[in-house]
Design an enzyme around this catalytic site. Structure first.
Site, PDB file in Angstrom:
ATOM      1  N   SER A   1     -43.853-102.750  62.135  1.00  0.00           N
ATOM      2  CA  SER A   1     -45.264-102.667  62.503  1.00  0.00           C
ATOM      3  C   SER A   1     -45.831-104.062  62.688  1.00  0.00           C
ATOM      4  O   SER A   1     -45.172-105.070  62.458  1.00  0.00           O
ATOM      5  CB  SER A   1     -46.049-101.925  61.423  1.00  0.00           C
ATOM      6  OG  SER A   1     -46.213-102.778  60.305  1.00  0.00           O
ATOM      7  N   LYS A   2     -47.069-104.070  63.112  1.00  0.00           N
ATOM      8  CA  LYS A   2     -47.824-105.278  63.402  1.00  0.00           C
ATOM      9  C   LYS A   2     -47.653-106.360  62.314  1.00  0.00           C
ATOM     10  O   LYS A   2     -47.572-107.546  62.616  1.00  0.00           O
ATOM     11  CB  LYS A   2     -49.289-104.843  63.491  1.00  0.00           C
ATOM     12  CG  LYS A   2     -50.197-105.656  64.353  1.00  0.00           C
ATOM     13  CD  LYS A   2     -50.069-105.450  65.835  1.00  0.00           C
ATOM     14  CE  LYS A   2     -50.463-106.724  66.550  1.00  0.00           C
ATOM     15  NZ  LYS A   2     -49.600-107.084  67.629  1.00  0.00           N
ATOM     16  N   ARG A   3     -47.630-105.906  61.070  1.00  0.00           N
ATOM     17  CA  ARG A   3     -47.591-106.929  60.008  1.00  0.00           C
ATOM     18  C   ARG A   3     -46.267-107.692  59.985  1.00  0.00           C
ATOM     19  O   ARG A   3     -46.124-108.691  59.296  1.00  0.00           O
ATOM     20  CB  ARG A   3     -47.927-106.321  58.637  1.00  0.00           C
ATOM     21  CG  ARG A   3     -46.813-105.566  57.991  1.00  0.00           C
ATOM     22  CD  ARG A   3     -47.280-104.738  56.822  1.00  0.00           C
ATOM     23  NE  ARG A   3     -46.389-103.630  56.631  1.00  0.00           N
ATOM     24  CZ  ARG A   3     -45.295-103.665  55.881  1.00  0.00           C
ATOM     25  NH1 ARG A   3     -44.993-104.756  55.224  1.00  0.00           N
ATOM     26  NH2 ARG A   3     -44.511-102.621  55.782  1.00  0.00           N
TER      27      ARG A   3
END
Ligand code: GLU
Length: 467
Positions: A239-241
């Site tokens: 994911s984005k993180r």
């Protein structure tokens, strides 16, 4: 074998690395078998679907060079434009008693989840895609569950069986005009004549629902292959993180599309040999679904960078130069520009590294005389003063015309002296004098990039500081 696959993204975000890998597998499988692949936007969730995301998906696919086959004169389908078609099917289900209009109090709709099968990774996504939650409705259309066991042979995971009794009577539409996700998928897969559904394993628990609907509508069942998810290095869902996740972010950071495709193909698939570098056309030739693994595939940015570097090596130097930030070359002579390009070509794995290096000050020595502790000029293993050697280097270079300040020529001139006196004794202080750094390109490359005037000035400056 007849093969028609599809890539049906929900345009609720920019094209994700994970989705594009699914698109790629569908593409490779279809093209390998001389088949077709169709594109459709699954935007039954009208609140979260956006045209800008459709555009991002189209841009990403076209940048990568993944092409789709038109269908019924359209480049792609959009589910929101097919409501009439879904209505016909829905009506057939209702008319034959296989689905029914169900009166709901707002509370029953929210609590009777149509989706009780446990599947860790997909629950929230399915909840979103169903789009039924959170909306207060007096009436929905429910599928009359025949309560049976559904089994299918997944081409990657083998035999899979579900008892659909647990599903209850799932909601398949909010109204005749508002079909939900599963129904639209089943109808479109049939109308597109899809033979093989290759999709992320987070969709496994959707498959029995979709098969139930196919059976109720008398539609053919495609073959299913659920491919492993792409995981972050900590094995959580990517994911984005974890950094960049959209294709356009990789494009904008200067990755080469050939490298990205090549890397993504190796995420969860292997060619059955040690070979790692494949063009798209070569991937089409060798792709084989039986070599797709079951377990999750870890996304490894270092590996992607390595593959990118392999492709970068093959880039025409003239093309490479066009990606160099202008400030690295501004005000330099042609020889200097060539030397700087060569150095960057050697050191960079991804075009974006040049901007990153610029921002972090890595190339500051190109534009500004360095400052450093004079102790740094002394090579660590020797007690010798660097003065004598720096003077020798300076006088060797003074006699060399500016036009000869090329790395190879500079090496010819200085290396014999360095070999005689000890390479570290000579080359270390020269490097520090020119770059101010313990780590930098080699001193010949430095002198070539800096040019005669700046090189001599920095050598003199170092000598002065030693006095
Ligand atoms: N729209 C779904 C998604 O983006 C596709 C599901 C499928 O392949 O059936 O995940």
């Amino acid at each position: 074998m007849k093969v028609i696959t599809r890539f049906p993204p929900s345009p609720t975000g920019n094209l994700h690395i994970g989705s594009v890998r699914t698109a790629l597998f569908n593409y490779l499988f279809a093209r390998h078998h001389g088949g077709k692949i169709h594109l459709r936007f699954e935007n039954t969730d009208e609140e979260r679907s956006k045209r800008e995301y459709e555009q991002n998906i189209l841009d990403s696919l076209s940048w990568l060079g993944l092409t789709f086959d038109p269908i019924c004169d359209k480049q792609y389908w959009r589910q929101s434009e097919r409501k009439e078609i879904y209505r016909t099917y829905l009506k057939k289900l209702v008319d034959t008693g296989k689905a029914y209009v169900s009166k709901e109090s707002a509370t029953t709709l929210e609590s009777s989840s149509p989706d009780p099968l446990p599947h860790r990774l997909s629950v929230s996504r399915r909840a979103r895609e169903r789009g039924a939650e959170g909306k207060r409705r007096d009436e929905v259309i429910r599928f009359k569950n025949p309560n049976k066991k559904i089994s299918f042979e997944d081409l990657i995971r083998g035999h899979i069986e579900f008892d659909t009794t647990e599903l209850g009577d799932m909601v398949i539409a909010k109204s005749l005009e508002e079909p939900l996700y599963h129904l639209a998928v089943v109808i479109d897969d049939s109308e597109m004549d899809i033979t093989h559904v290759l999709r992320g394993e987070d969709h496994i628990s959707n498959t029995p629902r979709q098969i139930l609907l196919q059976e109720a509508l008398g539609l053919a069942r495609p073959a299913y292959a659920h491919i492993p998810l792409i995981l972050a290095p900590d094995r959580s869902k990517l994911s984005k993180r974890h950094g960049a996740v959209s294709v356009t972010e990789y494009r904008d950071r200067g990755y080469l599309k050939e490298a990205l495709l090549n890397y993504l193909a190796l995420l969860g698939w292997n060619p059955g040999s040690d070979r790692e570098i494949f063009s798209l056309a070569e991937l089409v030739q060798v792709f084989d679904l039986s070599k797709v693994q079951k377990g999750g595939a870890i996304f490894n940015e270092e590996k992607l960078r390595w593959i990118n570097k392999e492709y970068l090596r093959r880039v025409d130097p003239k093309e490479f130069v066009r990606h160099i930030p202008e400030s690295l070359l501004a005000g330099k002579t042609d020889i200097q520009r060539e030397s700087i390009s060569e150095m960057l070509f050697d050191r960079v794995s991804v075009y974006g590294d040049m901007q990153t290096g610029l921002d972090s000050g890595e190339f500051e020595y190109l534009s500004r005389d360095p400052t450093y502790e004079k102790e740094l000029l002394r090579w660590k293993k020797s007690g010798e003063s660097p003065t004598l050697h720096l003077e020798a280097v300076r006088s060797l270079l003074e006699n060399l015309p500016a036009a000869s300040f090329r790395k190879s020529r500079l090496k010819e001139v200085i290396f014999p002296y360095a070999e005689e006196k000890g390479k570290g004794n000579v080359l270390w202080p020269m490097r520090v004098a020119l770059s101010g750094r313990a780590e930098s390109p080699d001193p010949f490359a430095l002198a070539a990039m800096l040019g005669k005037e700046v090189t001599l000035r920095r050598l003199s400056h170092a000598l002065n500081s030693l006095r």
